[in-house]
Design a protein around this motif. Structure first.
Motif, PDB file in Angstrom:
ATOM      1  N   PHE A 505       0.836  -1.203   0.000  1.00 60.66           N
ATOM      2  CA  PHE A 505       0.000   0.000   0.000  1.00 60.66           C
ATOM      3  C   PHE A 505       0.872   1.255   0.000  1.00 60.66           C
ATOM      4  O   PHE A 505       0.608   2.225  -0.720  1.00 60.66           O
ATOM      5  CB  PHE A 505      -0.910   0.032   1.224  1.00 60.66           C
ATOM      6  CG  PHE A 505      -1.917  -1.078   1.286  1.00 60.66           C
ATOM      7  CD1 PHE A 505      -2.368  -1.701   0.139  1.00 60.66           C
ATOM      8  CD2 PHE A 505      -2.413  -1.508   2.512  1.00 60.66           C
ATOM      9  CE1 PHE A 505      -3.298  -2.732   0.198  1.00 60.66           C
ATOM     10  CE2 PHE A 505      -3.341  -2.525   2.583  1.00 60.66           C
ATOM     11  CZ  PHE A 505      -3.780  -3.144   1.430  1.00 60.66           C
ATOM     12  N   HIS A 514      -2.383   3.479   5.349  1.00 58.81           N
ATOM     13  CA  HIS A 514      -2.603   2.036   5.172  1.00 58.81           C
ATOM     14  C   HIS A 514      -3.787   1.521   5.985  1.00 58.81           C
ATOM     15  O   HIS A 514      -4.431   0.547   5.601  1.00 58.81           O
ATOM     16  CB  HIS A 514      -1.333   1.247   5.519  1.00 58.81           C
ATOM     17  CG  HIS A 514      -0.867   1.379   6.929  1.00 58.81           C
ATOM     18  ND1 HIS A 514       0.055   2.326   7.322  1.00 58.81           N
ATOM     19  CD2 HIS A 514      -1.194   0.695   8.051  1.00 58.81           C
ATOM     20  CE1 HIS A 514       0.285   2.193   8.616  1.00 58.81           C
ATOM     21  NE2 HIS A 514      -0.463   1.223   9.081  1.00 58.81           N
ATOM     22  N   ILE A 517      -6.972   1.736   3.832  1.00 60.72           N
ATOM     23  CA  ILE A 517      -7.125   0.691   2.821  1.00 60.72           C
ATOM     24  C   ILE A 517      -7.406  -0.654   3.489  1.00 60.72           C
ATOM     25  O   ILE A 517      -8.266  -1.425   3.051  1.00 60.72           O
ATOM     26  CB  ILE A 517      -5.861   0.586   1.945  1.00 60.72           C
ATOM     27  CG1 ILE A 517      -5.541   1.949   1.310  1.00 60.72           C
ATOM     28  CG2 ILE A 517      -6.052  -0.473   0.861  1.00 60.72           C
ATOM     29  CD1 ILE A 517      -4.246   1.962   0.534  1.00 60.72           C
ATOM     30  N   SER A 522     -11.841   5.803   5.204  1.00 63.37           N
ATOM     31  CA  SER A 522     -11.382   6.885   4.341  1.00 63.37           C
ATOM     32  C   SER A 522     -11.457   8.193   5.088  1.00 63.37           C
ATOM     33  O   SER A 522     -12.341   8.398   5.917  1.00 63.37           O
ATOM     34  CB  SER A 522     -12.251   6.976   3.079  1.00 63.37           C
ATOM     35  OG  SER A 522     -11.937   8.152   2.348  1.00 63.37           O
ATOM     36  N   VAL A 611     -12.877  -2.563  -1.656  1.00 66.38           N
ATOM     37  CA  VAL A 611     -12.337  -1.285  -2.115  1.00 66.38           C
ATOM     38  C   VAL A 611     -13.218  -0.153  -1.606  1.00 66.38           C
ATOM     39  O   VAL A 611     -14.446  -0.198  -1.773  1.00 66.38           O
ATOM     40  CB  VAL A 611     -12.276  -1.204  -3.655  1.00 66.38           C
ATOM     41  CG1 VAL A 611     -11.683   0.131  -4.090  1.00 66.38           C
ATOM     42  CG2 VAL A 611     -11.480  -2.357  -4.242  1.00 66.38           C
ATOM     43  N   ASN A 615     -10.590   5.884  -1.461  1.00 66.06           N
ATOM     44  CA  ASN A 615      -9.154   5.594  -1.356  1.00 66.06           C
ATOM     45  C   ASN A 615      -8.528   5.220  -2.696  1.00 66.06           C
ATOM     46  O   ASN A 615      -7.296   5.220  -2.834  1.00 66.06           O
ATOM     47  CB  ASN A 615      -8.916   4.432  -0.391  1.00 66.06           C
ATOM     48  CG  ASN A 615      -9.285   4.780   1.032  1.00 66.06           C
ATOM     49  OD1 ASN A 615      -9.214   5.934   1.429  1.00 66.06           O
ATOM     50  ND2 ASN A 615      -9.686   3.777   1.814  1.00 66.06           N
ATOM     51  N   ALA A 617      -8.177   2.363  -3.825  1.00 67.41           N
ATOM     52  CA  ALA A 617      -7.392   1.133  -3.684  1.00 67.41           C
ATOM     53  C   ALA A 617      -8.102   0.190  -2.725  1.00 67.41           C
ATOM     54  O   ALA A 617      -8.885   0.613  -1.866  1.00 67.41           O
ATOM     55  CB  ALA A 617      -5.984   1.431  -3.195  1.00 67.41           C
ATOM     56  N   GLY A 618      -7.819  -1.106  -2.901  1.00 67.52           N
ATOM     57  CA  GLY A 618      -8.377  -2.120  -2.014  1.00 67.52           C
ATOM     58  C   GLY A 618      -7.623  -3.419  -2.201  1.00 67.52           C
ATOM     59  O   GLY A 618      -6.609  -3.472  -2.903  1.00 67.52           O
ATOM     60  N   GLN A 632      -5.956  -1.284  -7.736  1.00 70.31           N
ATOM     61  CA  GLN A 632      -5.780   0.166  -7.782  1.00 70.31           C
ATOM     62  C   GLN A 632      -6.742   0.717  -8.831  1.00 70.31           C
ATOM     63  O   GLN A 632      -6.719   0.300  -9.988  1.00 70.31           O
ATOM     64  CB  GLN A 632      -4.340   0.548  -8.118  1.00 70.31           C
ATOM     65  CG  GLN A 632      -4.081   2.037  -8.012  1.00 70.31           C
ATOM     66  CD  GLN A 632      -2.594   2.364  -8.059  1.00 70.31           C
ATOM     67  OE1 GLN A 632      -1.772   1.510  -8.364  1.00 70.31           O
ATOM     68  NE2 GLN A 632      -2.242   3.590  -7.740  1.00 70.31           N
TER      69      GLN A 632
END
Length: 638
Positions: A505, A514, A517, A522, A611, A615, A617-618, A632
């Motif tokens: 991450f 981090h 994620i 968030s 996800v 963010n 990202a997940g 991503q």
């Protein structure tokens, strides 16, 4: 010159001195109780604790050990469990986490996220800094303090952070596991001498950290990923300390322990600063919850009985109307302290309910039932001036003059105390459901972060890192609710995998914390505005935290619906990616569930990829823990 009075006095002192020096082990329980209550001498009080006596003054003025208290008859069940319906308990926890998305690393908590692990790891050094600066630090928690003054990172605010962090994350953070394990190895805690210049601060913070986190450890025991040897070490470390604390027997030098024989005498001694209120105040509540829960979790009868004895002691300090004197006497802060009482009454109600005892029908020494004490807490929350007879006597507390108390209306008093009617009703939910239909309109069936006046409903803090409401739901609700609105909980996996994920991450999305994620949180609370097209990049996670780009697909969100279009031959295969099932929760949390492989020809495994769109990202980890993918997402211009 009349020497007779002096002779009598000298003889009395000599007899008293010799009596205290004698071995009291052969004395009867009745004698020990009488001496402990009448003189308050520390040696006699210590002996009552050693014998686990609950000494109650009778109407004749004599003192006898209470042998009929039904709490004395309670014993540990062989198959104790906190919740009959763990899925309901877990659902409420996820609802709380979803409602507080982003708070764990927002601007308020960011200093604590960066500094608290180091502060708490270096316990003795950090503790000494705190006690030397305690006056300034305490002003930040005064009833009229603003939020900005609270951001100083020290042992007290860091305990608050670690009490609230798991609630925001919906899981036990690795650093808390590491912290407690490190303490069990180094054992940095010490009980200060009662004559230590900084006794009050040292003792208070030591007891608070050990008690609050022991209770948390007991409730979320299975989330601590320890080896068998580490587990045994931590269990022994915490249980030994919870037996050793004995708060009610350790008044600060020059003062006595609280006087439980007569409420009027107790109040007079408080006002004259003759007793150490911590011996019947906040520390005792924290200690008893830690002792009871850890005793139940570990099957430790001695520890559980110590918690029962601590409970019996604390129930002596309510007046005949149900006001808890120790907290009502805190001047302008009286409502601030008393506002935590519904939580502790709720915790005790749920703890004892877990072993089949109705604590609300339990009678305290003055004859009131706990249900009647709860009735009084409702009165206090509706009108803070119920506390006035105690609150308005005395000077300033934490720099705030007592006279300010009477200038507030009830809503202002609750707001400054950090509580409200909905919080009270939530924490005493079993009581409300059984006895108070008039309060049902305040009963939320799931957590909301604020009340109708936009005041925060804070359920976790440095007084308690656990909450009675989840325990109540987990014991009474057989079915989950609102499941369609709750994001699935990320799968728990081993520490090495988590460490690799965090490293990845930081490399792929360094601008996102981090924690956010890892737990789907968030800093942004945005739940709308996510419609559009996204590029989805699949990164395979290597054990060392490095990643390999495997595939690039397209995802589109429109009106809450997700369309996923895989492209290009790769691993996972197009068929596997095309077979993913998608869910959008709370307008921002994507879950993709399906079967994926790690290398060509290998057997596919089940995976849930989570996800948070805020963010970008997940990640997902397979059931075996051998396959981990990171997503991503990049939003494309229309």
């Amino acid at each position: 010159m009349n020497v007779l009075p002096r002779l009598i006095l000298s003889t009395a002192l000599l007899i008293s001195s010799n009596t205290q020096a004698q071995d009291t082990s052969s004395w009867s329980d009745k004698t020990i109780c009488r001496l402990a209550n009448s003189s308050g001498t520390q040696a006699y009080v210590d002996e009552t604790v050693r014998r686990n006596l609950d000494c109650v003054a009778s109407s004749s003025g004599t003192s006898t050990p209470s042998l009929t208290d039904p709490l004395n008859e309670l014993s540990l069940p062989s198959d104790w469990q906190l919740s009959m319906y763990p899925a309901v308990f877990d659902q409420e926890r996820r609802l709380i986490s979803a409602a507080t998305i982003g708070q764990s690393t927002d601007h308020f908590w960011r200093p604590f996220a960066k500094g608290c692990y180091d502060v708490m790891s270096n316990w003795q050094k950090s503790l000494m800094w705190y006690v030397k600066n305690q006056e300034a630090a305490e002003r930040s928690s005064a009833v009229t303090a603003d939020a900005a003054s609270y951001r100083l990172v020290h042992v007290n605010t860091c305990l608050d952070y670690y009490a609230q962090l798991p609630g925001m994350l919906g899981d036990t953070p690795d650093e808390l596991q590491s912290l407690i394990l490190g303490w069990s190895k180094a054992n940095p805690f010490k009980l200060p001498s009662t004559n230590d210049r900084y006794y009050d601060g040292k003792f208070y913070e030591t007891v608070s950290v050990l008690s609050v986190l022991s209770a948390y450890y007991a409730v979320y025991y299975d989330e601590f990923d320890y080896t068998a040897n580490e587990r045994q070490q931590v269990d022994s470390f915490l249980s030994d300390w919870m037996l050793k604390l004995k708060v009610r027997t350790r008044p600060e030098g020059g003062r006595k322990a609280c006087h439980k024989g007569n409420i009027q005498t107790h109040v007079r001694l408080i006002r004259n600063h003759k007793i150490d209120e911590d011996t019947c105040g906040s520390l005792v509540w924290k200690e008893m919850v830690g002792q009871l829960l850890l005793g139940l979790r570990l099957g430790n009868e001695k520890l559980f009985k110590a918690g029962v004895a601590t409970t019996q002691w604390q129930l002596n300090f309510f007046d005949k109307t149900g006001i808890f004197i120790s907290w009502a006497s805190r001047g302008a802060s009286s409502m601030q302290y008393t506002g935590d009482l519904p939580t502790f009454l709720g915790l005790l109600t749920e703890i004892f309910a877990s072993i089949g005892y109705d604590f609300m029908q339990h009678k305290i020494p003055n004859g009131l039932t706990i249900k009647q004490v709860m009735d009084r807490q409702v009165d206090i929350h509706q009108d803070h001036m119920v506390l006035a007879d105690y609150a308005l006597v005395g000077g300033a507390y934490k720099g705030v003059d007592a006279d300010e108390f009477k200038e507030w209306d009830s809503l202002t008093a609750l707001h400054l105390a950090g509580t409200n009617m909905k919080t009270m009703v939530r924490e005493m939910a079993r009581y409300v459901d059984q006895y108070r239909p008039d309060l049902q309109h305040l009963r939320d069936r799931s957590y909301r972060p604020s009340d109708m006046n936009a005041q925060s409903i804070q359920i976790l803090a440095s007084f308690h890192a656990i909450e009675p409401y989840k325990m109540y739901l987990g014991s009474t609700e057989t079915q989950m609710v609102r499941e369609d609105l709750i994001p699935p909980r990320p799968k728990r996996f081993d520490f090495k995998t988590k460490k690799s994920l965090i490293a990845a991450f930081k490399s792929l999305v360094p601008e996102v914390h981090h924690y956010d994620i890892l737990y789907g949180n968030s800093k942004s609370m945005m739940a709308s505005g996510h419609d559009g097209r996204y590029k989805v990049e699949w990164f395979f996670l290597n054990k060392d935290g490095t990643t390999q780009l495997r595939a690039t697909d397209m995802l589109e969100i429109e009106g809450g619906r997700i369309t996923f279009t895989p492209s290009g031959a790769s691993i996972p295969t197009i068929a596997q990616r095309n077979g993913l099932n998608f869910k959008l929760s709370l307008g921002q949390l994507i879950t993709a569930k399906g079967l994926v492989s790690s290398v060509e020809g290998s057997s596919p495994e089940s995976i849930n990829i989570h996800v948070n769109l805020n963010n970008s990202a997940g990640y997902g980890v397979s059931e075996s823990g051998k396959i981990a993918y990171i997503w991503q997402l990049t939003k494309l211009e229309n």
